[in-house]
Design a protein around this motif. Structure first.
Motif, PDB file in Angstrom:
ATOM      1  N   CYS A 235      57.389  28.175 -48.591  1.00  9.75           N
ATOM      2  CA  CYS A 235      58.107  28.109 -49.851  1.00  9.75           C
ATOM      3  C   CYS A 235      58.956  29.117 -50.514  1.00  9.75           C
ATOM      4  N   CYS A 238      57.433  29.215 -54.438  1.00  7.57           N
ATOM      5  CA  CYS A 238      56.097  29.630 -54.562  1.00  7.57           C
ATOM      6  C   CYS A 238      55.140  30.195 -53.671  1.00  7.57           C
ATOM      7  N   CYS A 252      59.480  21.530 -51.080  1.00  7.69           N
ATOM      8  CA  CYS A 252      57.997  22.125 -51.213  1.00  7.69           C
ATOM      9  C   CYS A 252      57.173  20.977 -51.856  1.00  7.69           C
ATOM     10  N   HIS A 254      54.230  21.649 -52.896  1.00  8.77           N
ATOM     11  CA  HIS A 254      53.630  22.266 -54.196  1.00  8.77           C
ATOM     12  C   HIS A 254      54.272  22.347 -55.372  1.00  8.77           C
ATOM     13  N   CYS A 255      55.594  22.841 -55.191  1.00  9.57           N
ATOM     14  CA  CYS A 255      56.378  22.911 -56.596  1.00  9.57           C
ATOM     15  C   CYS A 255      57.757  22.237 -56.430  1.00  9.57           C
ATOM     16  N   TYR A 257      60.400  22.621 -54.876  1.00 12.28           N
ATOM     17  CA  TYR A 257      61.421  23.537 -54.349  1.00 12.28           C
ATOM     18  C   TYR A 257      62.352  22.916 -53.261  1.00 12.28           C
TER      19      TYR A 257
HETATM   20 ZN   LIG Z   1      56.988  25.778 -53.505  1.00 11.93          ZN
END
Ligand SMILES: [Zn+2]
Length: 323
Positions: A235, A238, A252, A254-255, A257
């Motif tokens: 990513c 992050c 992403c 996770h975040c 993005y």
């Molecule tokens: Zn990310």
């Protein structure tokens, strides 16, 4: 001509390796230590490079050269400055603390925080480079040029000393503040031009062309199994290896993005760590993409040179490193 200061290949490879190995991998500590050393050197070379940018066009400035002398033997030069009357080899250091150039035992001793550490004497290093360059010029049919050498320490707070009676050698050692004035002084020492404008340009061009950067196989060097590397796309937001391709974009997990081209950086990592060519199958495995068609679309869109037909294509990733 200017061959500017760029990150050394080994530094790029170590960066990629740190990112692609699990945090608890047993080799991480050694890799981190090696990376820090290379980064210190690179930072020093950048600082010195910024100073050298102020030199006029009368000087060709070439950074990080690796030239062949004899079968598969190479010598390296941090900066080579070429004027029409002489050459100057600069060996860059980035030491802190106190430096003692020991002329009795030909060592460089660094004292820092009460600890002493001995290094190869850079004055000897540059003398060897000078001999090699001399031969190189003759082999490539260039007129013999006077070659001067300098050791440039990038850190301004370093104290430099030498064995009593040997203070003249301090002329061959400089900090960044006095670097340019030392270079300009040499012009006075070598007033007569040895090269025509044409020869001057040809010499810089030939050296750039003959420069042979080293591309170490970093996995082999650190005895790391390709299976240990973490897969999937990184990513850009992050740095998590959590990007998923869906509806023609990477997202992403996770975040959140969103990116259209996050796979390019991951393919660069693949080239640095594994191989400079890749097939659809290898790319799917490393980027963790299931669909052959999606992968073909991604690879085709990058307009990489390739050989082979359709799904057996082998794509060359070298172009991803060009600016
Ligand atoms: Zn990310």
């Amino acid at each position: 001509m200017r061959k500017q200061c760029e990150k050394p290949i080994r530094m790029l490879k170590l960066e990629a390796l740190m990112r692609r190995l699990p945090a608890n991998h047993p080799k991480q500590e050694k890799i981190h230590n090696d990376f820090r050393k290379i980064r210190t050197g690179y930072n020093g070379e950048r600082i010195i490079g910024n100073e050298l940018n102020s030199l006029s066009e009368d000087y060709h400035v070439l950074h990080d050269l690796r030239l062949c002398h004899g079968e598969s033997r190479f010598f390296q030069i941090d900066y080579l400055i070429i004027s029409k009357s002489h050459c100057l080899i600069i060996e860059v250091k980035n030491f802190t603390g106190m430096l003692y150039f020991d002329r009795t035992y030909h060592q460089l001793i660094q004292t820092k925080d009460g600890h002493e550490q001995a290094f190869l004497d850079p004055l000897i290093q540059v003398d060897v480079q000078k001999t090699r360059l001399n031969t190189w010029l003759a082999v490539h049919n260039f007129p013999p040029l006077p070659i001067e050498t300098l050791v440039a320490n990038a850190n301004p707070n370093t104290i430099i000393r030498t064995t009593p009676g040997f203070t003249p050698i301090l002329k061959k050692i400089t900090g960044k503040e006095t670097l340019i004035s030392k270079i300009l002084t040499l012009k006075e020492r070598y007033p007569s031009e040895q090269l025509t404008q044409r020869q001057h340009n040809k010499l810089a061009k030939t050296i750039s062309e003959k420069n042979t950067p080293h591309y170490p196989d970093i996995l082999q060097l650190y005895q790391i199994d390709e299976k240990d590397l973490l897969k999937s796309v990184e990513c850009p937001g992050c740095s998590a290896l959590q990007m998923q391709y869906h509806w023609r974009k990477w997202t992403c997990r996770h975040c959140s993005y969103v990116s259209k081209d996050a796979h390019i950086q991951t393919l660069r990592n693949y080239a640095l760590l594994i191989n400079s060519t890749i097939t659809n199958k290898q790319a799917r495995e490393f980027l963790q993409v299931d669909s052959i068609d999606i992968m073909q679309r991604l690879l085709s869109a990058m307009e990489l040179p390739y050989s082979g037909k359709r799904r057996n294509r082998v794509y060359n990733l070298d172009r991803l490193f060009q600016k």
